[in-house]
Each structure stands twice: as structure tokens, then as C-alpha cells.
Design a protein around this motif. Structure first.
Motif, PDB file in Angstrom:
ATOM      1  N   ASP A 294       0.850  -1.188   0.000  1.00  0.00           N
ATOM      2  CA  ASP A 294       0.000   0.000   0.000  1.00  0.00           C
ATOM      3  C   ASP A 294       0.888   1.241   0.000  1.00  0.00           C
ATOM      4  O   ASP A 294       1.570   1.526   0.988  1.00  0.00           O
ATOM      5  CB  ASP A 294      -0.903  -0.013   1.245  1.00  0.00           C
ATOM      6  N   ALA A 295       0.906   1.968  -1.109  1.00  0.00           N
ATOM      7  CA  ALA A 295       1.797   3.122  -1.260  1.00  0.00           C
ATOM      8  C   ALA A 295       1.480   4.239  -0.265  1.00  0.00           C
ATOM      9  O   ALA A 295       2.337   5.093  -0.002  1.00  0.00           O
ATOM     10  CB  ALA A 295       1.731   3.651  -2.678  1.00  0.00           C
ATOM     11  N   SER A 296       0.277   4.267   0.293  1.00  0.00           N
ATOM     12  CA  SER A 296      -0.091   5.318   1.250  1.00  0.00           C
ATOM     13  C   SER A 296       0.319   4.974   2.679  1.00  0.00           C
ATOM     14  O   SER A 296       0.152   5.782   3.585  1.00  0.00           O
ATOM     15  CB  SER A 296      -1.607   5.551   1.201  1.00  0.00           C
ATOM     16  N   ASP A 297       0.850   3.780   2.887  1.00  0.00           N
ATOM     17  CA  ASP A 297       1.223   3.315   4.227  1.00  0.00           C
ATOM     18  C   ASP A 297       2.743   3.300   4.353  1.00  0.00           C
ATOM     19  O   ASP A 297       3.417   2.480   3.720  1.00  0.00           O
ATOM     20  CB  ASP A 297       0.657   1.913   4.451  1.00  0.00           C
ATOM     21  N   PRO A 298       3.336   4.177   5.187  1.00  0.00           N
ATOM     22  CA  PRO A 298       4.803   4.216   5.324  1.00  0.00           C
ATOM     23  C   PRO A 298       5.378   2.932   5.914  1.00  0.00           C
ATOM     24  O   PRO A 298       6.502   2.555   5.597  1.00  0.00           O
ATOM     25  CB  PRO A 298       5.049   5.422   6.241  1.00  0.00           C
ATOM     26  N   ILE A 299       4.621   2.275   6.784  1.00  0.00           N
ATOM     27  CA  ILE A 299       5.108   1.013   7.353  1.00  0.00           C
ATOM     28  C   ILE A 299       5.168  -0.056   6.266  1.00  0.00           C
ATOM     29  O   ILE A 299       6.117  -0.845   6.194  1.00  0.00           O
ATOM     30  CB  ILE A 299       4.210   0.559   8.519  1.00  0.00           C
ATOM     31  N   ALA A 300       4.150  -0.079   5.407  1.00  0.00           N
ATOM     32  CA  ALA A 300       4.151  -1.033   4.297  1.00  0.00           C
ATOM     33  C   ALA A 300       5.326  -0.767   3.357  1.00  0.00           C
ATOM     34  O   ALA A 300       5.927  -1.711   2.817  1.00  0.00           O
ATOM     35  CB  ALA A 300       2.836  -0.940   3.535  1.00  0.00           C
ATOM     36  N   TYR A 301       5.679   0.505   3.174  1.00  0.00           N
ATOM     37  CA  TYR A 301       6.828   0.862   2.327  1.00  0.00           C
ATOM     38  C   TYR A 301       8.115   0.295   2.919  1.00  0.00           C
ATOM     39  O   TYR A 301       8.955  -0.272   2.200  1.00  0.00           O
ATOM     40  CB  TYR A 301       6.920   2.375   2.199  1.00  0.00           C
ATOM     41  N   LEU A 302       8.274   0.426   4.244  1.00  0.00           N
ATOM     42  CA  LEU A 302       9.446  -0.138   4.916  1.00  0.00           C
ATOM     43  C   LEU A 302       9.445  -1.668   4.796  1.00  0.00           C
ATOM     44  O   LEU A 302      10.489  -2.288   4.537  1.00  0.00           O
ATOM     45  CB  LEU A 302       9.447   0.268   6.394  1.00  0.00           C
ATOM     46  N   CYS A 303       8.282  -2.268   4.954  1.00  0.00           N
ATOM     47  CA  CYS A 303       8.170  -3.724   4.840  1.00  0.00           C
ATOM     48  C   CYS A 303       8.533  -4.205   3.438  1.00  0.00           C
ATOM     49  O   CYS A 303       9.089  -5.295   3.268  1.00  0.00           O
ATOM     50  CB  CYS A 303       6.761  -4.178   5.200  1.00  0.00           C
ATOM     51  N   ALA A 304       8.208  -3.376   2.439  1.00  0.00           N
ATOM     52  CA  ALA A 304       8.547  -3.732   1.062  1.00  0.00           C
ATOM     53  C   ALA A 304      10.063  -3.808   0.893  1.00  0.00           C
ATOM     54  O   ALA A 304      10.584  -4.697   0.205  1.00  0.00           O
ATOM     55  CB  ALA A 304       7.949  -2.719   0.093  1.00  0.00           C
ATOM     56  N   TRP A 305      10.784  -2.900   1.526  1.00  0.00           N
ATOM     57  CA  TRP A 305      12.248  -2.948   1.490  1.00  0.00           C
ATOM     58  C   TRP A 305      12.777  -4.163   2.238  1.00  0.00           C
ATOM     59  O   TRP A 305      13.747  -4.802   1.809  1.00  0.00           O
ATOM     60  CB  TRP A 305      12.851  -1.669   2.080  1.00  0.00           C
TER      61      TRP A 305
END
Length: 236
Positions: A17-28
Motif C-alpha cells: 500500500d503506497a499510502s502506508d509508510p510502514i508497508a513501504y518499509l516492509c517492502a524494502w
């Protein structure tokens, strides 16, 4: 003629989810296994340490086991993720569990660095801290797989269990191989001698490897520089 359909390179493809900063970190965090493989390759090439070869061999064996288990169990991923492949057990959880547990076992039970004139080795407390940090980081990667809904909690827990079990089993195998002298005989083989494979990291830190030799070379260069300057001044 119609163009063939395109597909994504799933090794590095992560949905979040591009709107979720935690999801962005999880993607990394999903890229951690690939990053660790690059670290393995770099250390193997630069250090030629047999212990790193052994750890990487166990890591790849753990991956093969995960491949087989997924196709035996055939557990589906959570419905939100339209990903190819099965989800039981989690390969990410299994990968980082093996890495962190084997590293912990090595640091606490096999690594016994000795002090030298140029280096103070890591203390037991420092090795405990490093071990705890690797386990916590592995737990973070595991949690990210659930957060991104690539796996269920059970899939991650099973992956962790298999990774931990494989790490302990492989550490036991390499311990027996060392005590039986098989590692030493392998190091004396023509192939490993040609590749300049060594076994120093058990008794010294990677940072120490070659450092004493460099200090001697540096000291000699300084003496040569002073000598050249002295000769130039005499000629004048």
C-alpha cells in the motif's frame, strides 16, 4: 502477430500500500534475502573464509528444503495477495531464521578471537549484542511478511521453526566435520589451495585479517619515504 504477454520478475516484485509508510518499509525488508546473498558473495570472494562457505552452503540447503516443503504442503497464501507460488512455509522467515541462528551459534560457540598487538577482539558481551540484534532484525523481517499479507502467522512461524532447526542441524554437522579433521583435509586439497581458501575467522575478527600485515607495510613505506628524503637533502 500479437506481442507475447509480459510478466514481472517475482524475485524483486513486492506489492504494498503506497499510502502506508510502514508497508513501504516492509517492502524494502522483503529484499533482505537478496541483499544477504550479495553479502555472502562479497565476503566469500574477498575473504576466502571456509566458515563463510559453510554458512552459505547451509543457507542454500535451507532454501532447497523450503522449495520442497512448499510443493509438498501446497499451502495457499492469504487471498489479498495474487502471487505465484505457495505460502507454507514462508521462505523469507526460513531464510532469516537460519541466518540469525547460525550467526548466533558461530559467534557464541565457535568464534574465539585472540588479542594481538594491533587489535582488541570483540568481547563476549559485544558478540551477545550482535547476536541479539540479528535475531531482532530477523523477527522484524518475519513480521513484515504478515503485515504485507504475503503470509499468515502460521506460515511465518513454520518458516521460522524450519530455519532454526536447519541452522542448528547444519551447525552440528560442521562442528563434527571440524572435530573429525574433514575441514582441515578439505582446506589442504588442491582445489581449495588454488582458490586460497583459509580458516582464520574462527580465531580472529574479519577486521583483523591482514591488518597487522598492513601496519608493517605502512611502517616500511614511511621508513622508505624518510630515507629517500634524507638522501635528497644530502645531495643538495
Amino acid at each position: 502477430m500479437d506481442d507475447p504477454p509480459l510478466t514481472s520478475f517475482s524475485v524483486t516484485h513486492v506489492s504494498y500500500d503506497a499510502s502506508d509508510p510502514i508497508a513501504y518499509l516492509c517492502a524494502w525488508l522483503a529484499l533482505v534475502p537478496q541483499i544477504l546473498c550479495v553479502v555472502y558473495a562479497t565476503l566469500i570472494w574477498s575473504s576466502r573464509e571456509i566458515e563463510i562457505f559453510l554458512m552459505f552452503a547451509g543457507q542454500m540447503g535451507c532454501e532447497v528444503l523450503n522449495f520442497l516443503l512448499k510443493r509438498m504442503i501446497k499451502g495457499e497464501r492469504p487471498p489479498r495477495i495474487k502471487s505465484k507460488g505457495y505460502g507454507m512455509p514462508s521462505s523469507h522467515a526460513q531464510f532469516v531464521a537460519f541466518f540469525s541462528v547460525y550467526l548466533t551459534l558461530f559467534l557464541l560457540f565457535r568464534h574465539s578471537p585472540h588479542p594481538s598487538d594491533t587489535h582488541t577482539p570483540t568481547t563476549l558481551n559485544e558478540r551477545l549484542l550482535l547476536s541479539a540484534s540479528s535475531v531482532m532484525f530477523a523477527a522484524t523481517v518475519c513480521a513484515s511478511r504478515v503485515y504485507l499479507q504475503y503470509h499468515t502467522v502460521n506460515q511465518v512461524l513454520v518458516g521460522c521453526f524450519v530455519g532454526v532447526f536447519t541452522a542448528i542441524a547444519w551447525f552440528g554437522v560442521t562442528t563434527v566435520a571440524r572435530r573429525k579433521g574433514w575441514i582441515q583435509r578439505a582446506l589442504e586439497s588442491k582445489g581449495l589451495v588454488m582458490l586460497r581458501v583459509r580458516d582464520l575467522v574462527v580465531e580472529e575478527d574479519l577486521a583483523e585479517s591482514g591488518w597487522g600485515r598492513w601496519k608493517n607495510v605502512s611502517k616500511r613505506r614511511k621508513l622508505e619515504s624518510v630515507s629517500r628524503k634524507s638522501e635528497k637533502s644530502k645531495r643538495r
